[in-house]
Each structure stands twice: as C-alpha cells, then as structure tokens.
Design a protein around this motif. Sequence first.
Motif, short mmCIF file in Angstrom:
data_model
loop_
_atom_site.label_atom_id
_atom_site.label_comp_id
_atom_site.label_asym_id
_atom_site.label_seq_id
_atom_site.Cartn_x
_atom_site.Cartn_y
_atom_site.Cartn_z
N GLY A 172 55.73 19.66 33.07
CA GLY A 172 55.63 19.52 34.47
C GLY A 172 56.78 19.75 35.12
N LEU A 173 56.83 19.25 36.42
CA LEU A 173 58.06 18.87 37.13
C LEU A 173 58.53 17.76 37.37
N GLY A 174 59.70 17.30 37.24
CA GLY A 174 60.08 15.93 37.37
C GLY A 174 59.86 14.96 36.41
N SER A 175 59.22 13.99 37.15
CA SER A 175 58.60 12.94 36.19
C SER A 175 57.42 12.32 36.68
N GLY A 176 56.40 12.09 35.77
CA GLY A 176 54.85 11.62 36.24
C GLY A 176 54.82 10.28 37.23
N ILE A 177 55.75 9.58 36.99
CA ILE A 177 56.08 8.39 37.69
C ILE A 177 56.29 8.85 39.18
N SER A 178 57.05 9.41 39.19
CA SER A 178 57.68 9.93 40.64
C SER A 178 56.67 10.48 41.29
N LEU A 179 55.80 11.48 40.65
CA LEU A 179 54.57 12.24 41.05
C LEU A 179 53.46 11.40 41.59
N PHE A 180 53.10 10.37 40.77
CA PHE A 180 52.25 9.30 41.00
C PHE A 180 52.52 8.50 42.01
N ILE A 181 53.69 8.06 42.52
CA ILE A 181 53.97 7.27 43.56
C ILE A 181 53.94 8.03 44.69
N ALA A 182 54.69 9.42 44.83
CA ALA A 182 54.81 10.16 46.03
C ALA A 182 53.07 10.60 46.39
N ALA A 183 52.20 10.81 45.55
CA ALA A 183 50.98 11.11 45.72
C ALA A 183 50.13 10.19 46.52
N GLY A 184 50.25 8.98 45.78
CA GLY A 184 49.71 7.70 46.21
C GLY A 184 50.25 7.21 47.75
N VAL A 185 51.42 7.42 47.84
CA VAL A 185 51.82 6.80 49.28
C VAL A 185 51.47 8.22 50.55
N ALA A 186 51.73 9.39 50.04
CA ALA A 186 50.96 10.31 50.96
C ALA A 186 49.39 10.27 51.12
N ASN A 452 64.28 14.55 45.97
CA ASN A 452 64.57 15.06 44.56
C ASN A 452 63.80 16.13 44.08
N TYR A 453 62.41 16.28 44.68
CA TYR A 453 61.61 17.34 44.21
C TYR A 453 62.19 18.55 44.89
N TYR A 454 62.57 18.57 46.00
CA TYR A 454 63.05 19.84 46.73
C TYR A 454 64.32 20.29 46.17
N GLN A 455 65.30 19.34 45.43
CA GLN A 455 66.32 19.75 44.84
C GLN A 455 65.92 20.44 43.50
N ILE A 456 64.95 19.85 42.77
CA ILE A 456 64.41 20.18 41.45
C ILE A 456 64.15 21.76 41.80
N LEU A 457 63.19 21.94 42.91
CA LEU A 457 62.67 23.26 42.93
C LEU A 457 63.51 24.37 43.27
N MET A 458 64.68 23.78 44.25
CA MET A 458 65.69 24.69 44.43
C MET A 458 66.53 25.30 43.06
N ARG A 459 66.57 24.32 42.14
CA ARG A 459 67.33 24.74 40.95
C ARG A 459 66.61 25.37 40.14
N GLU A 460 65.09 25.27 40.18
CA GLU A 460 64.25 25.97 39.10
C GLU A 460 64.39 27.48 39.45
N GLN A 461 64.28 27.50 40.89
CA GLN A 461 64.27 29.14 41.48
C GLN A 461 65.38 29.47 40.97
N PHE A 462 66.88 28.90 41.41
CA PHE A 462 68.09 29.60 41.17
C PHE A 462 67.77 30.14 39.49
#
Length: 475
Positions: A172-186, A452-462
């Motif tokens: 996946g992208l990033g970490s599961g922990i970050s994904l779960f936290i961001a989704a829960g808050v959103a 952080n996810y935005y930076q990851i996506l920019m790096r992955e696309q690059f």
Amino acid sequence: MGVIKSFFKQIAYILPEVEPPKKKISLRNRFIWSGIILILYLIMGNIPLYGVRTGGQDWFAFLRVIFASSRGTLIELGIGPIVTAGLIMQLLAGAEIIKFDFTDPEERGIFTAATKFLTIIVTIVEATAMIASGYLVLASYSVSVVTIVFLQLVVATILVMLMDELVQKGWGLGSGISLFIAAGVAQQIFIRMFSPLTVRVDDEIQYFGAIPFIIQKALQGDLQTTFMRTGNYPSLLGLITTLAVIFILIYTEGMRIEIPISHAQYRGIRGTYPVKLLYVSNIPIILASTLLADINMFATFLWSRFNPNNQDPLMNLIVQMETTEGGGLRIVGGLLYYVTAPTDIFQAMADPIRSLTFVITMIILAILFAVVWVEVGGLSSEKVAEQLVESGMQIPGFRRRAYSINLVLKKYIPLVTVVGGFFVGVIAGVAQLLGVFGSGMGILLMVDILMNYYQILMREQFEELYPSLARLVKI
C-alpha cells in the motif's frame, strides 16, 4: 543486551509476518490495496464485541481519534498497542539502551520482531485491564464470556498489526496506522458536519450534523441558538473552530527556517535543510495522549479493585469515579479529573479550573516529549550535523565539520522544538474544549498525515514518470 536481541531473533520465526511484494507494485495497485485495507478496518469498527454491553460515558472518547478506535467494537483497542510498543522501542533504541544497527537488514528485522512481540504483550495487558477494571461492561462475568471478549480484543489487534505491516511493506501507500487515523478523523468531521440523523435535545428534535442543524434553525428564524449546543452536539462554534484550526495548521506547516547546504565534492549540487516550526510534527501529542490513556486505564483498574466506593482518602487523591445509569464509569474527582478533558464546552465553562489544568497539562507534556523525542529520535542538532557530514553536505562559508554545522543548527533546533511543542499543546488542548470536530489532536494528526501523503504521491509519480532520474536523485 546480546541476550535480549538473541531472544527476539529466535522469536521472530514464530511471529506472524506479511511477505513483501517480489517486485514493486504500480501506484494504481497500491491505491487499491490501501483502499481494501481501509475498508476492512472500517468494517471491523462496525462489528460489536460479543458479550459486551454498550452504554455509559466513554471517558476515553478524546483519545479514540489518536488510536483510531471505536468503542465496543473489534477495534476497541485500535492502534493503541501498536503505537505504544513502537514508541517504547524507539525510545529504547534512541537512548541506546538496546543498540540496533539500522543499516544492517538483520538488525532491522530483529527490531521489527521486538516491536511485534511488545505489541502483543501490550495488547494482552490492556485487554486484561479493560476487563478487570470494569471499563468494558460484560453481559456476564462467566469464564467463557470473559475468555471470548479477551480473545476478540487480542486477535483483532493482531489483525490490525498485520494490516499495518501489509501497507508498510510496499503493498500500500505510507503506513496503515496513518491511514486509519486520517480516515477516522475525516469520518468524524464529515459526520459532525453533514449527518442528517436526528437527536432529541431539550425536548426538541434536531438534526445531528452542524450544517443541517443550522439550516433547520435558519428556516425557523432561530439562528442565535446554533452557536452552542448542549450535550456536545455539533454547533456553529465547533464548525468555525474546526475550519480555523485546519487553516492555521496548513499555514503553520509551511513555516520553516531554510539553512543553505551544498555538496562538498559536487559544487553544483545545492539545496536547503528545512527546520520546520512543527519540527517534531505530531509526535509530542501522540506521546502525551498515550501516556494519559495508559494512566487512566491503570487508575481505573486500581479504583475498581481497591476503592470502588470512594472511601479510601489516599486513593481519592488520585481518582474518584462513579457508575453511570448505563453501567459505565465516569471520573468525578481526584488528580486525574483535572488532567482529562471536559465532555463539552458547557462543562468547560462550568469548571474553568479543570479546563485550565487540562490545557496546561497538554502544553507541558507536549513540550517535554518534544524535547525528549528530539534527543532520542536522532533529531538533535548534533545528530543532524553528523548526518549531513556523513552524506557529504556542508553549510557554505563553514568548514565541513560536525562541530561547525552544529553551531549553526543549535541556534534554531532547540528553540523550534520548544515553540513547536507549545503550539501543538495549545492547539490540542484549546480545540478540545471548543468542540472542534474530530478533536484538536485528531485534526493535528490528520493535517500532518495528509501533507505526508501528498509528498509520498508526488515522489511516487516522479519515480514512475522519470525512473532513471529518480534513481540518480536517490544516489
């Protein structure tokens, strides 16, 4: 310490593990895997624990955003044990109590195994404390029901640990922990803003979501009652504060001091080393919240076993509780009462001393943990100077020595560490009192994670568009 590392090396063979992909997965497929894991986590958050009754005040509510947990469900513990174990191992490694060579793949594997083992131990301890303290109200306290509830908590947390590992290992992208936290808050923010469900407030049927409620009151010509609502329901004040906090955090993320650096051998390679205002990011808040959660859980266990009637004067100094009509527990006195957040703004105004001590506690803990994390996490000016020298970088106009670079960095890093810790402590504490949607701590985490996810996506696309250039940059 060799014995300890040898133990973890042996136990690594029996711990559950997710195999990394044999080749790099495309960005599209990593999105799909991340989505599948997130959906599974959300499904777990809607499956109730068998044998547990709901009801009563949830005095861990303000911490659930940090741990991406949901009360009375399979993710009752959320990512709490994973975060707690990870932070303990990071502190032990950073303070060199247990030394790890992270450049050696085998040492990294031992560190991962140790973290997993400690996660399982923390899960067992927390599950036992929740059941033994009475925080989880069981339908029956027979051996079979207690065992089933305990196994549900432990197995579900191990599954969450493996889901996080799957995301981190390249599926996946990033970490599961970050994904779960961001989704829960959103999710919390969306529900509290737009939910069309109705609730009864002061013998009146009202929409739960802030925007439907404001429209409802506007049509009734009664907008003045939308500013604050009893019962911690979403209000206009909460909506305004939420938008303001998000704007402030996004703006603050861009505040930094940029120190010019250049490569000692390749003079054409220049850049900057950014020292952000939020230098240690959201780590101080995670640490502070974890500490408060663990203290509360331990205090509940002590109260239920040694002072259930609030008759012990010494124990009453620490915590006093009472049982609610729903069978839950509520803190009503003691030192812990003053370091936990009021449930809504009306309680905050009714007891300003408690509100003030809660905010001051968050600020002090955030500053302390910011300073500690900088030292043990390899972020101090001395460590950064050594890292820059080892990577062949220097500050123009200064000799290429760690001592010289440290003198420059020391002007900024200690100061922004304290200021950043103070800032996140104030945001987390005050926003919690004002009823920010998703809580102040949650929004702090969400904004940082999304950046952080935005930076990851920019790096992955690059890397996908320019693979040869990406390899050169990595070198």
